[in-house]
Design an enzyme around this catalytic site. Structure first.
Site: not given
Ligand code: ROI
Length: 164
Positions: A102, A97, A100, A87
């Site tokens: 979270d 990315r 990610d 990343r």
């Molecule tokens: N949009 C989608 N559909 N899925 C994501 O995981 C995601 N993650 C993000 C941003 C760029 C806000 N948009 C996203 O971080």
């Protein structure tokens, strides 16, 4: 259950370098976290990017763990996994990315530190989080400060979200 043992929900997202493989690999890596067991994970979903549209579609999923790790320790583990997926933090907010991760929920705890906000502040309006979460969470799951998952699901815009 030991006192510090808690259910954590982790949101996974990728839209670069083989997103589906990135998520499959990350789900496997989550099973190897210390002091934690993966209980379940959702199906993989494809979604249009939320935020800037000039980037590829995302693959998203949610995993459910039982963990003894403290919140900040769990966060460090997740950041370590993101780094292992090359990343690159280019400073672009809401950019593409490779991976990610979270920390969405940690039991019914509410945590606000410089590095961490739990529940994840945007999760309540994101179909790519709520829909996979609902696949694996109890029907009456409570999102502290926001209410029941089942109620939030009624409001959320699911356009652009499909099974991968
Ligand atoms: N949009 C989608 N559909 N899925 C994501 O995981 C995601 N993650 C993000 C941003 C760029 C806000 N948009 C996203 O971080």
């Amino acid at each position: 259950m030991n006192e510090s043992r808690v259910i954590a929900y982790i949101g996974l997202g990728s839209n670069l370098q083989g997103p589906q493989e990135q998520i499959d690999r990350a789900l496997q890596e989550l099973t190897e976290l210390p002091e934690s067991q993966t209980v379940a994970h959702s199906s993989l979903y494809r979604s249009r990017p939320v935020g800037p549209q000039d980037q590829p579609d995302f693959i998203n999923a949610v995993a459910m763990l039982e963990t003894d790790l403290q919140a900040e320790r769990l966060l460090d583990e997740l950041l370590g996994l993101e780094d292992r997926h090359q990343r690159v933090r280019d400073g672009r907010l809401w950019g593409p990315r490779t991976l990610d991760l979270d920390l969405l929920l940690l039991g019914e705890r509410r945590i606000v530190t410089e590095r961490l906000q739990v529940p994840h502040p945007q999760m309540t309006v994101r179909a790519f989080v709520l829909v996979p979460l609902a696949e694996i969470a109890p029907a009456d799951l409570l999102i502290p400060g926001a209410g029941k998952l089942s109620e939030l699901l009624k409001e959320v815009d699911r356009s652009g979200l499909t099974l991968a």
